[in-house]
Scaffold this active site. Structure first.
Site, PDB file in Angstrom:
ATOM      1  N   GLU A 285       0.798  -1.119   0.065  1.00 27.67           N
ATOM      2  CA  GLU A 285      -0.027   0.097   0.084  1.00 27.67           C
ATOM      3  C   GLU A 285       1.015   1.182   0.086  1.00 27.67           C
ATOM      4  OE1 GLU A 285      -3.831  -0.770   1.823  1.00 27.67           O
ATOM      5  OE2 GLU A 285      -3.331   1.065   3.152  1.00 27.67           O
ATOM      6  N   HIS A 306       6.874 -26.605   0.238  1.00 24.49           N
ATOM      7  CA  HIS A 306       6.504 -27.739  -0.655  1.00 24.49           C
ATOM      8  C   HIS A 306       4.870 -27.185  -1.304  1.00 24.49           C
ATOM      9  CE1 HIS A 306       8.514 -30.667   1.810  1.00 24.49           C
ATOM     10  NE2 HIS A 306       8.291 -29.828   3.012  1.00 24.49           N
ATOM     11  N   LYS A 420     -12.757   2.347  -2.502  1.00 28.20           N
ATOM     12  CA  LYS A 420     -13.738   2.726  -1.277  1.00 28.20           C
ATOM     13  C   LYS A 420     -15.058   3.881  -1.911  1.00 28.20           C
ATOM     14  CE  LYS A 420     -10.768   2.790   2.956  1.00 28.20           C
ATOM     15  NZ  LYS A 420     -10.210   3.857   3.761  1.00 28.20           N
TER      16      LYS A 420
END
Ligand code: PA5
Length: 453
Positions: A285, A306, A420
């Site tokens: 961010e 893995h 937003k």
């Protein structure tokens, strides 16, 4: 704590353009970035570096009261408003905390997402009359946190009544602005402050992280002392002493000279996996702007050996790895010497699990180095409050410096704000009608290609 970076240099890797000389010559750029950051701090524009020295009296006092007075503590917040506290919880308390009858304080829950099942289950699990709800939102307008707050308040008021509900809710928000601050003024909710010059993802050492830490009974003084100690080091102007310079420079140089656009943080201790989540948010961010930035990835050793390591070793040469290496674990487990006649089992006998884990780290770092993949190793003697304070501050400083290296502002988040606003529009918030329309128009375009089954 040590940060070893020989395997991120040409001299250690045996290839690549990032040599010790290139790194040392880069000090000049680091010096300039440091100057800019210190200037912003002196002008009061950037506040995270001041947090270790603030008066924490009222925060600790409130934390103590909540710890004594409640059976459950629910943090309502998202992103920078929840990840720091969650990191501290996982690092220093761990997954068995809530079920431990001797934990000495309230259970701890984070209501970050607006996942209906998650919110419903937290509310079912925490008996409202005995729960403190801490709503953390600097802006006081983040849709997820406000929705969870409204739901919680209604449930709480129905259970305990209006007046009592106001004694069980605490806000951590901007000192002046936003809906939570207004409610605190109008209806008498208790409220602590997020300093206006501290952004969410840089706020863990403010009330945002410290109140939950105090509620959990953590040593807040040691946490802040660790951060202050790290800040001292991060103010020095030398690659020999400044860990933030090393982290920022090596990531930037590997990105710009070698095309390593992905930064993996691989924690070889499950308790630090959430720190890698915190880092992921901070790095993404803060630096992902104007076409710049590295994509941060979280990985956990040895599990992700893995899952991911094939790609890191043999896939595109676009990664730089940071290993979190813990020297001494809070608990240790010995592997018994059974089946001496079976070589694939017998070599494990007599070792500890911590020893195995750390040898896996060494093996992984060595294999990556053989394939020319650079890595840094952050060695932590043991996970405690002081170390967490150091880690937070070092990575915040490295991120802030990196912003200046990339020539972008690490402290804003325009890409988040746009999402937003589009959501506000879709949800019918007044003043955002055009945004809602725009989002719906774009969404329609998904139908331009579709397959059904
Ligand atoms: O780092 C940031 O600024 C963001 O991640 C915010 O913390 C997040 O969007 C939540 O914002 P707020 O605290 O205003 O609810």
């Amino acid at each position: 704590m040590r940060i070893s970076y020989g395997l991120a240099l040409q001299e250690g890797l045996g290839q690549g353009r990032v040599s010790r000389k290139v790194l040392e010559d880069f000090s000049y750029q680091l010096e300039k970035a440091q100057g800019r950051l210190e200037d912003l701090r002196a002008r009061g524009k950037v506040g995270f570096m001041d947090l270790p020295f603030k008066d924490t009296g009222p925060i600790l006092e409130m934390g103590k009261k909540i710890r004594r007075g409640f059976q459950h503590f629910v943090l309502i917040g998202i992103g920078g408003s929840s990840l720091g506290a969650e990191t501290l919880f996982h690092a220093l308390k761990g997954p068995l905390y809530n079920s431990n009858p001797h934990r000495g304080g309230p259970t701890f829950h984070v209501m970050d997402n607006v996942d209906p099942v998650k919110t419903a289950e937290i509310l079912e699990e925490t008996n409202s009359a005995k729960t403190c709800f801490c709503v953390v939102s600097k802006s006081g307008s983040t849709a997820e946190s406000m929705a969870n707050f409204l739901i919680t308040l209604e449930v709480l008021e129905a259970a305990v009544g209006r007046d009592q509900a106001r004694k069980q809710v605490v806000f951590i928000t901007d000192p002046e602005k936003g809906a939570l601050r207004e409610l605190a003024r109008e209806e008498g909710f208790q409220a602590l402050e997020v300093p206006p010059n501290v952004g969410g993802r840089f706020s863990v050492l403010s009330a945002v992280g410290l109140l939950p830490a105090a509620v959990l009974g953590l040593d807040v003084k040691a946490l802040l002392a660790g951060a202050a100690r790290a800040l001292e080091a991060c103010k020095t102007r030398s690659l020999e002493t400044n860990p933030a310079w090393v982290i920022a420079a090596l990531h930037y140089l590997h990105h710009t000279l070698e095309g390593r656009s992905i930064s993996v943080m691989m924690a070889y201790h499950e308790r630090l996996a959430t720190f890698a989540d915190w880092y992921r948010q901070l790095w993404a961010e803060s630096l992902g702007k104007e076409g710049q930035g590295q994509t941060p990835i979280k990985a956990v050793g040895a599990v992700d050996q893995h899952s991911q390591i094939q790609l890191y070793n043999d896939g595109p040469k676009d990664k730089i790895i940071t290993f979190l290496h813990v020297e001494e674990f809070a608990k240790e487990v010995e592997i018994p010497s059974l089946y001496p006649e079976k070589p694939s089992l017998s070599y494990l006998g007599g070792h500890t699990l911590g020893g195995l884990l750390n040898n896996e780290l060494i093996g992984t770092a060595a294999a990556l180095a053989k394939n020319g993949v650079p890595s840094l190793v952050v060695t932590i003697p043991q996970v405690n409050e002081e170390v967490m304070g150091k880690l937070f501050m070092v990575y915040e400083m490295a991120t802030a410096l990196s912003g200046h290296l990339y020539g972008i502002n690490p402290f804003d988040q325009p890409g988040v704000e746009e999402g937003k606003k589009l959501t506000y529009g879709l949800m019918g918030r007044q003043g955002f009608e055009d945004k809602g329309k725009e989002a719906r128009e774009i969404w329609k375009k998904r139908k331009a290609g579709e397959v059904a089954l």
